[in-house]
Motif scaffolding. Structure first.
Motif, PDB file in Angstrom:
ATOM      1  N   ARG A  83      93.753  29.076  26.836  1.00 53.30           N
ATOM      2  CA  ARG A  83      93.734  29.980  27.995  1.00 53.30           C
ATOM      3  C   ARG A  83      95.122  30.516  28.343  1.00 53.30           C
ATOM      4  N   GLU A  84      96.127  29.630  28.347  1.00 49.27           N
ATOM      5  CA  GLU A  84      97.463  30.089  28.719  1.00 49.27           C
ATOM      6  C   GLU A  84      98.024  31.054  27.682  1.00 49.27           C
ATOM      7  N   CYS A  85      97.725  30.850  26.399  1.00 45.48           N
ATOM      8  CA  CYS A  85      98.160  31.803  25.362  1.00 45.48           C
ATOM      9  C   CYS A  85      97.530  33.171  25.629  1.00 45.48           C
ATOM     10  N   ARG A  86      96.237  33.139  25.913  1.00 50.02           N
ATOM     11  CA  ARG A  86      95.477  34.372  26.071  1.00 50.02           C
ATOM     12  C   ARG A  86      95.851  35.145  27.339  1.00 50.02           C
ATOM     13  N   ALA A  87      96.553  34.488  28.246  1.00 47.83           N
ATOM     14  CA  ALA A  87      97.012  35.196  29.445  1.00 47.83           C
ATOM     15  C   ALA A  87      98.006  36.291  29.072  1.00 47.83           C
ATOM     16  N   CYS A  88      98.732  36.089  27.961  1.00 47.63           N
ATOM     17  CA  CYS A  88      99.698  37.090  27.488  1.00 47.63           C
ATOM     18  C   CYS A  88      99.251  37.771  26.197  1.00 47.63           C
ATOM     19  N   HIS A  89      98.610  37.024  25.327  1.00 42.73           N
ATOM     20  CA  HIS A  89      98.198  37.550  24.016  1.00 42.73           C
ATOM     21  C   HIS A  89      96.718  37.885  24.048  1.00 42.73           C
ATOM     22  N   ASN A  90      96.416  39.161  24.063  1.00 42.36           N
ATOM     23  CA  ASN A  90      95.027  39.605  24.114  1.00 42.36           C
ATOM     24  C   ASN A  90      94.617  40.107  22.738  1.00 42.36           C
ATOM     25  N   GLN A  91      93.684  39.406  22.104  1.00 46.26           N
ATOM     26  CA  GLN A  91      93.317  39.766  20.733  1.00 46.26           C
ATOM     27  C   GLN A  91      92.717  41.164  20.633  1.00 46.26           C
ATOM     28  N   SER A  92      92.120  41.653  21.693  1.00 47.92           N
ATOM     29  CA  SER A  92      91.535  42.999  21.624  1.00 47.92           C
ATOM     30  C   SER A  92      92.617  44.080  21.573  1.00 47.92           C
ATOM     31  N   ARG A  93      93.850  43.712  21.936  1.00 46.88           N
ATOM     32  CA  ARG A  93      94.954  44.676  21.873  1.00 46.88           C
ATOM     33  C   ARG A  93      95.878  44.438  20.685  1.00 46.88           C
ATOM     34  N   MET A  94      95.519  43.483  19.829  1.00 45.48           N
ATOM     35  CA  MET A  94      96.352  43.215  18.657  1.00 45.48           C
ATOM     36  C   MET A  94      96.124  44.292  17.612  1.00 45.48           C
ATOM     37  N   ASP A  95      97.213  44.753  17.052  1.00 44.66           N
ATOM     38  CA  ASP A  95      97.137  45.738  15.974  1.00 44.66           C
ATOM     39  C   ASP A  95      97.338  44.995  14.656  1.00 44.66           C
ATOM     40  N   PHE A  96      96.228  44.571  14.067  1.00 41.43           N
ATOM     41  CA  PHE A  96      96.286  43.770  12.846  1.00 41.43           C
ATOM     42  C   PHE A  96      96.989  44.515  11.715  1.00 41.43           C
ATOM     43  N   HIS A  97      96.931  45.829  11.735  1.00 34.90           N
ATOM     44  CA  HIS A  97      97.550  46.611  10.663  1.00 34.90           C
ATOM     45  C   HIS A  97      99.077  46.564  10.701  1.00 34.90           C
ATOM     46  N   LYS A  98      99.643  46.158  11.833  1.00 39.00           N
ATOM     47  CA  LYS A  98     101.095  46.033  11.940  1.00 39.00           C
ATOM     48  C   LYS A  98     101.564  44.624  11.595  1.00 39.00           C
ATOM     49  N   GLN A  99     100.623  43.740  11.312  1.00 40.88           N
ATOM     50  CA  GLN A  99     100.967  42.379  10.920  1.00 40.88           C
ATOM     51  C   GLN A  99     101.120  42.312   9.405  1.00 40.88           C
ATOM     52  N   SER A 100     101.799  41.275   8.936  1.00 41.79           N
ATOM     53  CA  SER A 100     101.884  41.094   7.487  1.00 41.79           C
ATOM     54  C   SER A 100     100.470  40.866   6.950  1.00 41.79           C
ATOM     55  N   ARG A 101     100.301  41.092   5.686  1.00 38.67           N
ATOM     56  CA  ARG A 101      98.974  40.937   5.085  1.00 38.67           C
ATOM     57  C   ARG A 101      98.443  39.516   5.301  1.00 38.67           C
ATOM     58  N   ARG A 102      99.297  38.529   5.083  1.00 33.88           N
ATOM     59  CA  ARG A 102      98.867  37.133   5.253  1.00 33.88           C
ATOM     60  C   ARG A 102      98.468  36.858   6.706  1.00 33.88           C
ATOM     61  N   ALA A 103      99.293  37.313   7.656  1.00 29.58           N
ATOM     62  CA  ALA A 103      98.979  37.110   9.075  1.00 29.58           C
ATOM     63  C   ALA A 103      97.683  37.812   9.436  1.00 29.58           C
ATOM     64  N   GLN A 104      97.534  39.009   8.951  1.00 30.61           N
ATOM     65  CA  GLN A 104      96.325  39.784   9.219  1.00 30.61           C
ATOM     66  C   GLN A 104      95.089  39.026   8.732  1.00 30.61           C
ATOM     67  N   GLU A 105      95.142  38.539   7.496  1.00 32.99           N
ATOM     68  CA  GLU A 105      93.999  37.805   6.931  1.00 32.99           C
ATOM     69  C   GLU A 105      93.717  36.526   7.714  1.00 32.99           C
ATOM     70  N   LYS A 106      94.769  35.780   8.023  1.00 35.70           N
ATOM     71  CA  LYS A 106      94.610  34.513   8.750  1.00 35.70           C
ATOM     72  C   LYS A 106      94.055  34.747  10.157  1.00 35.70           C
ATOM     73  N   MET A 107      94.590  35.748  10.858  1.00 33.86           N
ATOM     74  CA  MET A 107      94.124  36.033  12.216  1.00 33.86           C
ATOM     75  C   MET A 107      92.657  36.465  12.210  1.00 33.86           C
ATOM     76  N   GLU A 108      92.313  37.366  11.328  1.00 33.73           N
ATOM     77  CA  GLU A 108      90.934  37.843  11.274  1.00 33.73           C
ATOM     78  C   GLU A 108      89.984  36.713  10.903  1.00 33.73           C
ATOM     79  N   GLN A 109      90.372  35.871   9.936  1.00 38.24           N
ATOM     80  CA  GLN A 109      89.514  34.747   9.548  1.00 38.24           C
ATOM     81  C   GLN A 109      89.420  33.727  10.678  1.00 38.24           C
ATOM     82  N   GLY A 110      90.527  33.466  11.340  1.00 38.55           N
ATOM     83  CA  GLY A 110      90.514  32.540  12.467  1.00 38.55           C
ATOM     84  C   GLY A 110      89.580  33.003  13.568  1.00 38.55           C
TER      85      GLY A 110
END
Length: 175
Positions: free
Chosen positions: A125-152
């Motif tokens: 909850r405290e992470c999500r207070a600042c980090h909102n996944q709906s506003r994350m731009d996965f295309h600006k992340q590294s390929r590995r981060a993008q894959e890990k975040m989407e799979q997570g």
């Protein structure tokens, strides 16, 4: 007679108001990074780690302090967390179990596991207070981060499942 009752009532209300405001001020002071690091064990260990972390050193200069990650923003959960924190103060000041940096290091994994369990139970909850996944731009992340975040996200993981050690040294879990 009536006048003295009114005076007593008004004095009581003024004292009650002052007590309430003083309590709220003290409550909010305990919700600051300065308060969190006021004991030398925190200042010498986890605070030094935090100063090198992405939560402190950011390109934009926007930082998260101790309460941003460890204390809920909503009043009810904040009160519950503050009550839980009294046990941490008990451990520090009464039992002395983390009274030195060396003793703190011996208990680091146990303490971290408490935080990780808490974050898991609250869906980070405290992470999500600042980090909102709906506003994350996965295309600006590294390929590995993008894959890990989407799979997570697909696997229903919460932030702490993958980001242990993001602000503090990750304790060895294999000891």
């Amino acid at each position: 007679m009536k006048r003295s009752i009114v005076v007593i009532f008004l004095v009581g209300m003024a004292l009650g108001g002052a007590l309430l405001l003083g309590s709220l001020a003290a409550f909010e002071y305990t919700n600051t990074t300065e308060f969190c690091i006021s004991c030398h064990e925190m200042e010498q260990t986890v605070y030094q780690e935090y100063l090198k972390s992405p939560h402190y050193k950011t390109p934009s200069g926007v930082t998260a302090g101790c309460p941003d990650c460890h204390v809920p923003r909503a009043w009810g959960p904040k009160i519950v967390r503050k009550i839980q924190a009294t046990n941490e103060l008990y451990q520090k000041f009464v039992t002395g179990s983390i009274a030195t940096p060396e003793l703190f290091e011996e208990k680091r994994l146990e303490l971290a596991e408490h935080v990780w369990d808490y974050m898991d139970k609250t869906d980070s909850r405290e992470c999500r207070a600042c980090h909102n996944q709906s506003r994350m731009d996965f295309h600006k992340q590294s390929r590995r981060a993008q894959e890990k975040m989407e799979q997570g996200l697909l696997d229903g993981k919460t932030c702490i499942d993958c980001h242990k050690g993001i602000a503090h040294k990750k304790p060895r879990e294999d000891d």
